[in-house]
Design an enzyme around this catalytic site. Structure first.
Site, PDB file in Angstrom:
ATOM      1  N   ASP A  92       9.509  -4.069  -6.273  1.00 46.59           N
ATOM      2  CA  ASP A  92       9.951  -2.719  -6.638  1.00 46.59           C
ATOM      3  C   ASP A  92      11.223  -2.721  -7.481  1.00 46.59           C
ATOM      4  O   ASP A  92      11.963  -1.752  -7.489  1.00 46.59           O
ATOM      5  CB  ASP A  92      10.172  -1.887  -5.372  1.00 46.59           C
ATOM      6  N   LYS A 134      26.565  -4.938   4.925  1.00 44.40           N
ATOM      7  CA  LYS A 134      27.270  -3.667   4.736  1.00 44.40           C
ATOM      8  C   LYS A 134      28.750  -3.755   5.124  1.00 44.40           C
ATOM      9  O   LYS A 134      29.218  -3.026   5.995  1.00 44.40           O
ATOM     10  CB  LYS A 134      26.566  -2.556   5.526  1.00 44.40           C
ATOM     11  N   ASP A 139      16.733  -1.031  -8.488  1.00 44.90           N
ATOM     12  CA  ASP A 139      15.744  -0.858  -7.431  1.00 44.90           C
ATOM     13  C   ASP A 139      15.160   0.542  -7.596  1.00 44.90           C
ATOM     14  O   ASP A 139      15.885   1.532  -7.525  1.00 44.90           O
ATOM     15  CB  ASP A 139      16.432  -1.016  -6.074  1.00 44.90           C
TER      16      ASP A 139
END
Length: 347
Positions: free
Chosen positions: A106, A157, A217
């Protein structure tokens, strides 16, 4: 060399575009994203492809079949339930007994695959990960590396004070087949949270390939529009379309009224019909067999195949999916139009 495409994602954030379409089948300039990526791989000598599918796999298989029409050999493996990135790679182990490529299906990027393969061989690594830079890595898992270009840590993260790196996984990998022995079978496995940290712990070398200037993306309708805008503006070359040299890419079979106004950059596909006093562009793609009525306006939008935009209608900053009919004199701003509904998108 063989390549594995991980094409099983649900594409939840890209809805409603993916309501009835697997994410890798979403068209980019009129062709499925997956086809665009396979075409690119062919240029680098890759002619054997394995597609790992899960969501609506029949739609992918029906389109690509055995790959012969694209000049490649395509094999399929399907997951009954999502296995995670590493789990899906392990599931395809029987196809790979030599160095192989893995792609998230993707993404759009300008990574030079031949150069990345050379880099991987020079480094003598078990795995090489393509990375891309982001301004704010706190929404991603970041990759830290040493001065020799080998991974030292993966941090999920991180807050700004927790890592000095702004490099994230770009979803393109080169693996040696021995790596597959380090992934457990029969369950979901995260490559970022489980496999890579385990490899580091065991002392395997993982190289970082940081030579990617464009990466996106296709996660949301907004990013889908951005991808087309970037192609039209010349920031990424797709297929034979080079908009740095030609702001108007118009098929010879398109029928355009002499008093329609075409404002580049635009892409106009085969058998498109554009009526009198219509305004098309800038930053607009009209795909095959679509039509735009008299006095209509299509700006900053992606119009799929077999669409009709009625006379006097305005379509701005929107995606119009296949077979839609846009009513005469209607206004569609910042929307995704499916056959029966209009869905607002963020701007």
């Amino acid at each position: 060399m063989k390549a594995l495409f991980l094409a099983g994602g649900l594409g939840t954030r890209l809805k409603p575009i993916t309501d009835d379409l697997p994410k890798p089948m979403v068209p980019i300039m009129g062709k499925p994203l997956l086809e665009r990526n396979i075409e690119n791989l062919k240029k680098h000598g890759v002619d054997e492809i394995v597609l790992s599918t899960c969501y609506k796999p029949h739609k992918i298989e029906k389109y690509f079949e055995d790959g012969r029409k694209l000049g490649v050999k395509i094999s399929y493996i399907s997951e009954d339930v999502p296995l995670g990135t590493a789990g899906a790679i392990k599931n395809a182990q029987r196809f790979f007994n030599d160095t192989f490529l893995v792609f998230n299906a993707d993404i759009l990027s300008d990574i030079d695959i031949s150069e990345m393969i050379r880099f991987h061989k020079e480094k003598g690594a078990l795995a090489t990960i393509a990375v891309t830079q982001v301004d704010n890595p706190s929404a991603y898992g970041v990759i830290e590396h040493d001065k020799n270009g080998f991974v030292t840590a993966f941090k999920e993260k991180p807050q700004p004070h927790e890592s000095s790196s702004n490099l994230i996984n770009a979803g393109v990998y080169i693996f040696e087949p021995q790596l597959l022995d380090e992934i457990p079978s029969g369950r979901a496995v995260s490559i970022e949270r489980e496999t890579y940290p385990l490899l580091l712990q065991k002392g395997f070398k993982i190289a970082v390939y940081n030579r990617c200037s464009y990466w996106l993306d296709l996660g949301t309708p907004e990013k889908y529009l951005k991808a087309h805008n970037d192609i039209l503006e010349g920031n990424l070359q797709i297929g034979n379309h080079d908009f740095n040299k030609n702001l108007q890419c118009i098929s010879k079979t398109a029928k355009i009224s002499h008093n329609a106004k075409i404002i580049g950059p635009v892409y106009i596909g085969d058998n498109v019909e554009i009526g009198s006093f219509a305004v098309i562009g800038p930053d607009t793609a009209l795909c095959d067999d679509s039509s735009v009525g008299m006095g209509a306006k299509v700006v900053g939008s992606v119009v799929w195949d077999h669409v009709h935009v009625g006379g006097g209608a305005s379509v701005v900053n929107s995606v119009v999916m296949s077979n839609c009919r846009v009513d005469r004199n209607s206004e569609e701003y910042n929307t995704v139009l499916t056959e029966n509904f209009s869905h607002p998108i963020a701007v």
